[in-house]
Design a protein around this motif. Structure first.
Motif, PDB file in Angstrom:
ATOM      1  N   LEU A  89       0.837  -1.188   0.000  1.00  0.00           N
ATOM      2  CA  LEU A  89       0.000   0.000   0.000  1.00  0.00           C
ATOM      3  C   LEU A  89       0.873   1.238   0.000  1.00  0.00           C
ATOM      4  N   ILE A  90       0.375   2.313  -0.591  1.00  0.00           N
ATOM      5  CA  ILE A  90       0.995   3.622  -0.433  1.00  0.00           C
ATOM      6  C   ILE A  90       0.056   4.479   0.399  1.00  0.00           C
ATOM      7  N   LEU A  91       0.615   5.089   1.451  1.00  0.00           N
ATOM      8  CA  LEU A  91      -0.134   6.001   2.308  1.00  0.00           C
ATOM      9  C   LEU A  91       0.359   7.418   2.065  1.00  0.00           C
ATOM     10  N   VAL A  92      -0.573   8.341   1.928  1.00  0.00           N
ATOM     11  CA  VAL A  92      -0.251   9.757   1.802  1.00  0.00           C
ATOM     12  C   VAL A  92      -0.736  10.449   3.074  1.00  0.00           C
ATOM     13  N   TRP A  93       0.180  11.146   3.745  1.00  0.00           N
ATOM     14  CA  TRP A  93      -0.094  11.762   5.044  1.00  0.00           C
ATOM     15  C   TRP A  93      -0.244  13.262   4.874  1.00  0.00           C
ATOM     16  N   GLY A  94      -1.379  13.802   5.330  1.00  0.00           N
ATOM     17  CA  GLY A  94      -1.578  15.240   5.291  1.00  0.00           C
ATOM     18  C   GLY A  94      -0.653  15.945   6.266  1.00  0.00           C
ATOM     19  N   GLU A  95      -0.502  17.248   6.081  1.00  0.00           N
ATOM     20  CA  GLU A  95       0.354  18.038   6.957  1.00  0.00           C
ATOM     21  C   GLU A  95      -0.155  17.983   8.390  1.00  0.00           C
ATOM     22  N   ASN A  96       0.762  17.757   9.329  1.00  0.00           N
ATOM     23  CA  ASN A  96       0.443  17.711  10.760  1.00  0.00           C
ATOM     24  C   ASN A  96      -0.645  16.698  11.097  1.00  0.00           C
ATOM     25  N   GLN A  97      -0.648  15.568  10.402  1.00  0.00           N
ATOM     26  CA  GLN A  97      -1.651  14.544  10.671  1.00  0.00           C
ATOM     27  C   GLN A  97      -0.980  13.265  11.175  1.00  0.00           C
ATOM     28  N   ALA A  98      -1.778  12.429  11.823  1.00  0.00           N
ATOM     29  CA  ALA A  98      -1.233  11.232  12.460  1.00  0.00           C
ATOM     30  C   ALA A  98      -2.251  10.111  12.439  1.00  0.00           C
ATOM     31  N   SER A  99      -1.764   8.906  12.572  1.00  0.00           N
ATOM     32  CA  SER A  99      -2.651   7.760  12.788  1.00  0.00           C
ATOM     33  C   SER A  99      -3.001   7.696  14.262  1.00  0.00           C
ATOM     34  N   PRO A 100      -4.069   6.985  14.613  1.00  0.00           N
ATOM     35  CA  PRO A 100      -4.262   6.660  16.024  1.00  0.00           C
ATOM     36  C   PRO A 100      -3.216   5.630  16.439  1.00  0.00           C
ATOM     37  N   ILE A 101      -3.074   5.400  17.709  1.00  0.00           N
ATOM     38  CA  ILE A 101      -2.244   4.295  18.196  1.00  0.00           C
ATOM     39  C   ILE A 101      -2.948   3.010  17.795  1.00  0.00           C
ATOM     40  N   HIS A 102      -2.238   2.084  17.177  1.00  0.00           N
ATOM     41  CA  HIS A 102      -2.905   0.902  16.630  1.00  0.00           C
ATOM     42  C   HIS A 102      -2.014  -0.332  16.641  1.00  0.00           C
ATOM     43  N   ASP A 103      -2.660  -1.496  16.513  1.00  0.00           N
ATOM     44  CA  ASP A 103      -1.936  -2.745  16.333  1.00  0.00           C
ATOM     45  C   ASP A 103      -1.952  -3.109  14.859  1.00  0.00           C
ATOM     46  N   HIS A 104      -1.495  -4.335  14.530  1.00  0.00           N
ATOM     47  CA  HIS A 104      -1.461  -4.772  13.134  1.00  0.00           C
ATOM     48  C   HIS A 104      -2.121  -6.133  12.943  1.00  0.00           C
ATOM     49  N   ALA A 105      -3.053  -6.459  13.813  1.00  0.00           N
ATOM     50  CA  ALA A 105      -3.863  -7.674  13.667  1.00  0.00           C
ATOM     51  C   ALA A 105      -3.002  -8.914  13.472  1.00  0.00           C
ATOM     52  N   GLY A 106      -1.826  -8.939  14.115  1.00  0.00           N
ATOM     53  CA  GLY A 106      -0.948 -10.097  14.027  1.00  0.00           C
ATOM     54  C   GLY A 106      -0.061 -10.128  12.805  1.00  0.00           C
ATOM     55  N   SER A 107      -0.148  -9.125  11.951  1.00  0.00           N
ATOM     56  CA  SER A 107       0.630  -9.087  10.709  1.00  0.00           C
ATOM     57  C   SER A 107       1.965  -8.375  10.895  1.00  0.00           C
ATOM     58  N   HIS A 108       2.884  -8.685   9.991  1.00  0.00           N
ATOM     59  CA  HIS A 108       4.123  -7.931   9.885  1.00  0.00           C
ATOM     60  C   HIS A 108       3.838  -6.652   9.116  1.00  0.00           C
ATOM     61  N   CYS A 109       4.499  -5.562   9.503  1.00  0.00           N
ATOM     62  CA  CYS A 109       4.386  -4.292   8.789  1.00  0.00           C
ATOM     63  C   CYS A 109       5.791  -3.791   8.484  1.00  0.00           C
ATOM     64  N   MET A 110       6.091  -3.642   7.201  1.00  0.00           N
ATOM     65  CA  MET A 110       7.350  -3.055   6.760  1.00  0.00           C
ATOM     66  C   MET A 110       7.000  -1.731   6.096  1.00  0.00           C
ATOM     67  N   TYR A 150      10.217  -1.360  10.771  1.00  0.00           N
ATOM     68  CA  TYR A 150       9.520  -2.648  10.872  1.00  0.00           C
ATOM     69  C   TYR A 150       8.700  -2.674  12.152  1.00  0.00           C
ATOM     70  N   MET A 151       7.484  -3.226  12.055  1.00  0.00           N
ATOM     71  CA  MET A 151       6.616  -3.293  13.227  1.00  0.00           C
ATOM     72  C   MET A 151       5.843  -4.592  13.232  1.00  0.00           C
ATOM     73  N   HIS A 152       5.638  -5.131  14.442  1.00  0.00           N
ATOM     74  CA  HIS A 152       4.825  -6.333  14.645  1.00  0.00           C
ATOM     75  C   HIS A 152       4.211  -6.231  16.027  1.00  0.00           C
ATOM     76  N   ASP A 153       3.086  -6.884  16.225  1.00  0.00           N
ATOM     77  CA  ASP A 153       2.403  -6.829  17.520  1.00  0.00           C
ATOM     78  C   ASP A 153       3.278  -7.330  18.660  1.00  0.00           C
ATOM     79  N   LYS A 154       4.254  -8.195  18.364  1.00  0.00           N
ATOM     80  CA  LYS A 154       5.151  -8.673  19.416  1.00  0.00           C
ATOM     81  C   LYS A 154       6.028  -7.544  19.948  1.00  0.00           C
ATOM     82  N   ILE A 155       6.228  -6.510  19.121  1.00  0.00           N
ATOM     83  CA  ILE A 155       7.038  -5.372  19.546  1.00  0.00           C
ATOM     84  C   ILE A 155       6.206  -4.402  20.375  1.00  0.00           C
ATOM     85  N   GLY A 156       4.944  -4.234  20.013  1.00  0.00           N
ATOM     86  CA  GLY A 156       4.061  -3.328  20.731  1.00  0.00           C
ATOM     87  C   GLY A 156       3.062  -2.668  19.797  1.00  0.00           C
ATOM     88  N   LEU A 157       2.632  -1.486  20.160  1.00  0.00           N
ATOM     89  CA  LEU A 157       1.703  -0.675  19.376  1.00  0.00           C
ATOM     90  C   LEU A 157       2.459   0.551  18.876  1.00  0.00           C
TER      91      LEU A 157
END
Length: 230
Positions: A89-110, A150-157
């Protein structure tokens, strides 16, 4: 996550040459991943991370995927379905915007930063859901163009934010396995809420906005302006 019956078949030395374009990166990822997902085999995770790092971002490669509607916090646009056990996926982030604190449903995120700057705040999981309390922030880090995280639920949120008030940021995300639902967390109470985090496919009339299918969409959470980590 990969298990013993899904062993890695490619050595670190056999990683394809440095991809010169986004399409070469996608082709190389398909070669490395084969018909498998990322998982317990750390060697495969490191292989994919090295490959993501080796690609040098060029806007002409990805600008057609970087669809954004002014005023949106961020958009999630599907680039490639991968082998069905991962996607890009490609994510485009608006100026001064953020995601909520979230997990990754057990998936790897690179995540590879293609343009701009992003900050990552890493949080520990709530220690006891029955006793709500502030989430503990373990660290904050700034990411610059071509950085890979890199992020995974084993690391945290975590929470990702664009600290710039003048420029958007663009990031490439590999999720393995793909997922459409995750959990978002209230920083002051640790309370979790299910959220829709599905990507939009280019060509749909609503592809330039976040997926809004429920009141708990990950894109609709109240967000405060990002503050650059130091």
């Amino acid at each position: 996550m990969p298990s013993a019956e899904n062993p890695s078949t490619t050595s670190l030395e056999a990683i394809p040459k440095q991809p010169a374009t986004m399409q070469e990166l996608i082709s190389s990822l398909n070669t490395v991943m084969g018909d498998q997902a990322l998982g317990e085999n750390n060697e495969t995770v490191q292989r994919v991370k090295k490959l993501m790092r080796s690609y040098v971002s060029k806007s002409q490669d990805w600008e057609k995927y970087a669809v954004y509607q002014e005023g949106a916090r961020y958009t999630r646009n599907l680039v490639d379905d991968g082998n069905g056990k991962y996607n890009l996926l490609i994510l485009v982030w608006g100026e001064n915007q953020a995601s909520p604190i979230h997990d990754h449903a057990g998936s790897h995120c690179m995540m590879k930063l293609l343009a701009g700057q992003l900050d990552e705040d890493l949080f520990a999981w709530p220690s006891n859901e029955a006793e709500k309390s502030n989430l503990k922030k373990n660290r904050s880090a700034g990411l610059n163009t071509n950085s890979v995280a890199y992020m995974h639920d084993k690391i945290g949120l975590h929470r990702i934010s664009n600290p710039s008030s003048e420029k958007k940021a663009v990031s490439l995300h590999l999720y393995s396995p793909p997922y459409d639902m995750c959990k978002v967390f209230d920083e002051t109470t640790g309370a979790a809420t299910s959220a829709n985090c599905a990507a939009q496919r280019l060509g749909r009339s609503d592809h330039s906005t976040c997926s809004i299918t429920s009141s708990s969409s990950i894109c609709e959470k109240p967000l405060r302006p990002a503050t650059r980590s130091t």
